[in-house]
Enzyme design. Structure first.
Site, PDB file in Angstrom:
ATOM      1  CE  LYS A 185       7.782   2.584 -15.573  1.00  0.00           C
ATOM      2  NZ  LYS A 185       6.753   2.176 -15.808  1.00  0.00           N
ATOM      3  N   GLY A 205       6.971  -8.509 -17.902  1.00  0.00           N
ATOM      4  CA  GLY A 205       5.833  -7.502 -18.923  1.00  0.00           C
ATOM      5  C   GLY A 205       6.639  -7.851 -20.198  1.00  0.00           C
ATOM      6  CB  SER A 206       4.261  -7.247 -23.508  1.00  0.00           C
ATOM      7  OG  SER A 206       5.865  -6.462 -23.906  1.00  0.00           O
ATOM      8  CB  THR A 207       7.042 -11.204 -25.860  1.00  0.00           C
ATOM      9  OG1 THR A 207       7.040 -11.889 -25.006  1.00  0.00           O
ATOM     10  CG2 THR A 207       8.373 -11.816 -26.660  1.00  0.00           C
ATOM     11  N   GLY A 217      10.405  -6.781 -23.718  1.00  0.00           N
ATOM     12  CA  GLY A 217      11.430  -7.500 -23.081  1.00  0.00           C
ATOM     13  C   GLY A 217      12.552  -7.336 -24.207  1.00  0.00           C
ATOM     14  CD  GLU A 251       9.851 -14.635 -14.872  1.00  0.00           C
ATOM     15  OE1 GLU A 251       8.967 -15.540 -15.341  1.00  0.00           O
ATOM     16  OE2 GLU A 251      10.534 -15.437 -13.934  1.00  0.00           O
ATOM     17  CB  CYS A 262       1.983 -13.698 -17.658  1.00  0.00           C
ATOM     18  SG  CYS A 262       2.462 -14.421 -16.120  1.00  0.00           S
ATOM     19  CD  GLU A 294       0.603 -12.642 -22.991  1.00  0.00           C
ATOM     20  OE1 GLU A 294       1.329 -11.352 -23.106  1.00  0.00           O
ATOM     21  OE2 GLU A 294       0.937 -12.961 -21.748  1.00  0.00           O
TER      22      GLU A 294
HETATM   23  P1  NAP Z   1       4.435  -3.683 -20.543  1.00  0.00           P
HETATM   24  O1  NAP Z   1       3.830  -3.376 -21.608  1.00  0.00           O
HETATM   25  O2  NAP Z   1       5.710  -4.594 -21.665  1.00  0.00           O
HETATM   26  O3  NAP Z   1       5.320  -3.324 -19.343  1.00  0.00           O
HETATM   27  C1  NAP Z   1       6.146  -3.404 -18.458  1.00  0.00           C
HETATM   28  C2  NAP Z   1       6.893  -2.275 -18.142  1.00  0.00           C
HETATM   29  O4  NAP Z   1       7.474  -2.398 -18.878  1.00  0.00           O
HETATM   30  C3  NAP Z   1       6.169  -1.325 -17.929  1.00  0.00           C
HETATM   31  O5  NAP Z   1       6.970  -0.939 -16.226  1.00  0.00           O
HETATM   32  C4  NAP Z   1       5.730  -0.147 -18.239  1.00  0.00           C
HETATM   33  O6  NAP Z   1       6.208   1.220 -18.044  1.00  0.00           O
HETATM   34  C5  NAP Z   1       7.759  -0.844 -18.915  1.00  0.00           C
HETATM   35  N1  NAP Z   1       7.846  -0.431 -20.259  1.00  0.00           N
HETATM   36  C6  NAP Z   1       7.876  -0.071 -21.133  1.00  0.00           C
HETATM   37  N2  NAP Z   1       8.499   0.180 -22.134  1.00  0.00           N
HETATM   38  C7  NAP Z   1       9.635   0.676 -21.655  1.00  0.00           C
HETATM   39  C8  NAP Z   1      10.852   0.103 -22.568  1.00  0.00           C
HETATM   40  N3  NAP Z   1      10.770   0.332 -23.483  1.00  0.00           N
HETATM   41  N4  NAP Z   1      12.062  -0.085 -21.781  1.00  0.00           N
HETATM   42  C9  NAP Z   1      12.397  -0.268 -20.982  1.00  0.00           C
HETATM   43  N5  NAP Z   1      10.444  -1.003 -19.868  1.00  0.00           N
HETATM   44  C10 NAP Z   1       9.557  -0.619 -20.378  1.00  0.00           C
HETATM   45  O7  NAP Z   1       3.399  -4.749 -19.893  1.00  0.00           O
HETATM   46  P2  NAP Z   1       2.635  -4.725 -19.751  1.00  0.00           P
HETATM   47  O8  NAP Z   1       1.228  -4.570 -21.095  1.00  0.00           O
HETATM   48  O9  NAP Z   1       2.244  -3.704 -18.166  1.00  0.00           O
HETATM   49  O10 NAP Z   1       1.640  -6.186 -19.431  1.00  0.00           O
HETATM   50  C11 NAP Z   1       1.415  -7.400 -19.599  1.00  0.00           C
HETATM   51  C12 NAP Z   1       2.826  -8.056 -20.236  1.00  0.00           C
HETATM   52  O11 NAP Z   1       3.400  -8.467 -19.323  1.00  0.00           O
HETATM   53  C13 NAP Z   1       1.678  -9.544 -20.349  1.00  0.00           C
HETATM   54  O12 NAP Z   1       2.834  -9.283 -21.868  1.00  0.00           O
HETATM   55  C14 NAP Z   1       2.308 -10.446 -19.355  1.00  0.00           C
HETATM   56  O13 NAP Z   1       1.786 -11.551 -20.451  1.00  0.00           O
HETATM   57  C15 NAP Z   1       3.521 -10.321 -19.506  1.00  0.00           C
HETATM   58  N6  NAP Z   1       3.381 -10.735 -17.762  1.00  0.00           N
HETATM   59  C16 NAP Z   1       3.903 -11.419 -17.636  1.00  0.00           C
HETATM   60  C17 NAP Z   1       4.307 -12.123 -16.648  1.00  0.00           C
HETATM   61  C18 NAP Z   1       5.844 -13.569 -16.552  1.00  0.00           C
HETATM   62  O14 NAP Z   1       5.863 -13.835 -15.159  1.00  0.00           O
HETATM   63  N7  NAP Z   1       5.624 -14.299 -17.022  1.00  0.00           N
HETATM   64  C19 NAP Z   1       3.625 -11.873 -15.460  1.00  0.00           C
HETATM   65  C20 NAP Z   1       3.092 -11.083 -15.291  1.00  0.00           C
HETATM   66  C21 NAP Z   1       2.424 -10.053 -16.925  1.00  0.00           C
HETATM   67  P3  NAP Z   1       4.645   1.815 -18.915  1.00  0.00           P
HETATM   68  O15 NAP Z   1       3.504   1.203 -18.220  1.00  0.00           O
HETATM   69  O16 NAP Z   1       4.554   3.077 -18.313  1.00  0.00           O
HETATM   70  O17 NAP Z   1       4.512   2.020 -19.829  1.00  0.00           O
END
Ligand code: NAP
Ligand code: MG
Length: 493
Positions: A189, A241-243, A246, A263, A297, A396
């Site tokens: 996804k 993705g975001s904490t 997660g 992650e 991240c 963040e």
């Molecule tokens: P996000 O808002 O957490 O979204 C990540 C993914 O989860 C997207 O595909 C999103 O879909 C999906 N999602 C949203 N709500 C969900 C739910 N309730 N259940 C399951 N999945 C759901 O993160 P982002 O804004 O795309 O990315 C930025 C974040 O990712 C930052 O916090 C960054 O630090 C973190 N990140 C971490 C790493 C690492 O390796 N630690 C690497 C890269 C990024 P939608 O797009 O449709 O909302």
């Protein structure tokens, strides 16, 4: 400024409608609904992408389950390896197109997206090697009688990979490689902001000989990710993705006892001691936070500079930062493009405004790039006079914003570096070997980069401490996350 836009449009985008990939076919969503994905450099519409719903989740999971029950998992390891090596060649051969899709979808400059080519090939080849290394053990036991005990390793099943938008093709490859090596199947996804390169990658998997249904790409919104997280047909979730999301996934996955790796976000410290090689540390400290417009991240967003060199360092950092070329992502000279979306830009500008109100001082940048209002361009921004308690020092931002602090002693900086709920990346700049090792031991983070920053390799684990998540991607043990271990006892009497 003029942007060179529709030039170099990838072949995939000649069709305005982009379907999802289920069971080897590009199909519309069951509802027929679509969502737009746009270029953040200028707002141009790139494609109308199939918007998955609950019915599509069912179709994708069913497809992945059927592929898992089929010949794929029983294929000889060397055959899976051959397919993965072909996929590595294909991904490299098509990398110009994959990089262009990400540049258009995310806004990351071509100078950056093209750098991912080496890593994508290396990841697929490393895990292709792992495919032939999966092995159980013959283990001694002291049970009464004469019993032989050994373990079998089995692929865990159907994996849901849920990805963020900040490095789309690299993230797709990183998530797919252990799935393919282990004999699992997947529903991927991608983030709603950047769905395009994942679809193209899914097609390349088919071209390489990955059987239909092994890699499904389910495009849609967060509700689709949530449905996958709770679905009884999913055995493991690999989330980046975001904490906040997660945490939701952990809750959703609990009742079906899924294996989960997360992650998550970060607020990584980058520590420069007075004895550091400043010629190296200055540009590295800038790019540690400004690369990818800060949307990494493990970005080094908290810069600690030892007091004797603080003023000189900050002056040099400011000079260097003013030379960073922000602009058209398609211009090969551009180092930094726009941030991914209008809401993301507003959020970052909110942090910048809040920092001023809390009393931090802007050294460089501090707003949108003048004359480029057709896109979401934000100036690389450095704040000084930041107190550890301020919002920009703790949360963040995920944008090109650096908070700089002065420190006196090693002990003090270690305490302050660790005073965060996150623990993903960290940097240390020093020529003192003992200090480098002490800092490496003391920092609570999944990666410590000494006299370098943001190094990644398929052979070296990456992941978080604390609220940055758990599980390690890459490295020799990552594949274990995709395997069940079965103990077999044989009574020889
Ligand atoms: P996000 O808002 O957490 O979204 C990540 C993914 O989860 C997207 O595909 C999103 O879909 C999906 N999602 C949203 N709500 C969900 C739910 N309730 N259940 C399951 N999945 C759901 O993160 P982002 O804004 O795309 O990315 C930025 C974040 O990712 C930052 O916090 C960054 O630090 C973190 N990140 C971490 C790493 C690492 O390796 N630690 C690497 C890269 C990024 P939608 O797009 O449709 O909302
Ligand atoms: Mg987009």
């Amino acid at each position: 400024m003029e942007m060179t836009l529709t030039r170099n449009r990838p072949a995939m985008l000649t069709s305005p409608d982009q379907n999802m990939l289920i069971g080897g076919s590009r199909v519309p969503s069951a509802s027929g609904e679509r969502f737009e994905t746009r270029n953040p450099a200028n707002g141009e519409l790139l494609a109308c992408v199939a918007k998955g719903g609950i019915e599509d989740v069912e179709r994708a999971v069913t497809s992945a389950r059927a592929a898992f029950e089929g010949p794929w998992r029983r294929m000889k390891p060397a055959e899976r390896q051959r397919i993965m090596l072909r996929l590595a060649d294909l991904v490299e051969a098509h990398y110009d197109e994959l990089a262009m899709l990400d540049t258009l979808d995310l806004g990351a400059p071509l100078s950056r997206t093209m750098l991912g080519k080496v890593r994508a090939g290396a990841l697929l080849r490393y895990y292709a090697g792992q495919a032939t290394l999966i092995a159980g053990d013959t283990l001694p036991n002291s049970a009464p009688g004469d019993l032989l005990s050994h373990t079998l390793k089995e692929p865990i099943g159907v994996v849901a990979a849920i990805n963020p938008w900040n490095g789309p093709i690299g993230m797709s490859v990183w998530k797919a490689a252990p799935v393919l090596a282990s004999g699992c199947t997947m529903v991927m996804k991608p983030a709603e902001q950047t769905p395009l390169s994942a679809l193209r990658f899914g097609e390349l998997c088919l071209d390489a000989g990955v059987p239909e249904g092994v890699v499904n790409v389910l495009t849609g919104m967060g509700d689709v990710g949530a449905a996958l997280s709770a679905h009884p047909g999913i055995d493991k979730i690999a989330f980046t993705g975001s904490t906040g999301v997660g945490e939701k996934i952990l809750h959703a996955a609990a009742s079906t006892m899924k294996r989960v790796s997360v992650e998550l976000g970060g607020k990584s410290p980058n520590v420069v001691f007075a004895d550091a090689d400043l010629d190296k540390a200055v540009p590295a400290a800038a790019m540690a936070v400004f690369a990818n417009a800060g949307q990494i991240c493990s970005a080094g967003t908290r810069l600690f500079v030892q007091r004797p060199i603080h003023d000189e360092f900050m002056a040099r950092l400011a000079d260097y930062t003013r030379t960073i070329r922000v602009g058209d992502p398609l211009d090969p000279a551009t180092q930094i493009g726009p941030v991914v979306s209008a809401p993301q830009m507003e959020k970052i500008l909110g942090f910048i405004a809040g920092a001023g109100e809390e009393g931090a001082r802007v050294l460089v940048g501090g707003g949108r790039v003048a004359g480029m209002e057709q896109g979401y361009f934000i100036e690389p921004t450095i704040f000084t006079g930041v107190a550890d308690e301020m919002t920009i020092a703790r949360e963040e931002i995920f944008g090109p914003v650096l908070s700089a602090f002065a420190f006196d002693s090693e002990e003090e900086v270690l305490t302050r570096a660790n005073a965060t709920p996150f623990g993903l990346g960290s940097g240390v700049w020093t020529r003192d070997l003992g200090r480098a090792h002490r800092m490496a031991r003391g920092i609570q983070a999944g990666s410590v980069w000494i006299n370098c920053y943001q190094m990644l390799d398929p052979g070296v684990p990456f992941g978080g401490y604390k609220l940055s998540g758990f599980g390690r991607e890459s490295g020799p043990h990552h594949i274990e996350d995709y395997l069940e271990t079965k103990a077999v006892w044989i009574n020889l009497d």
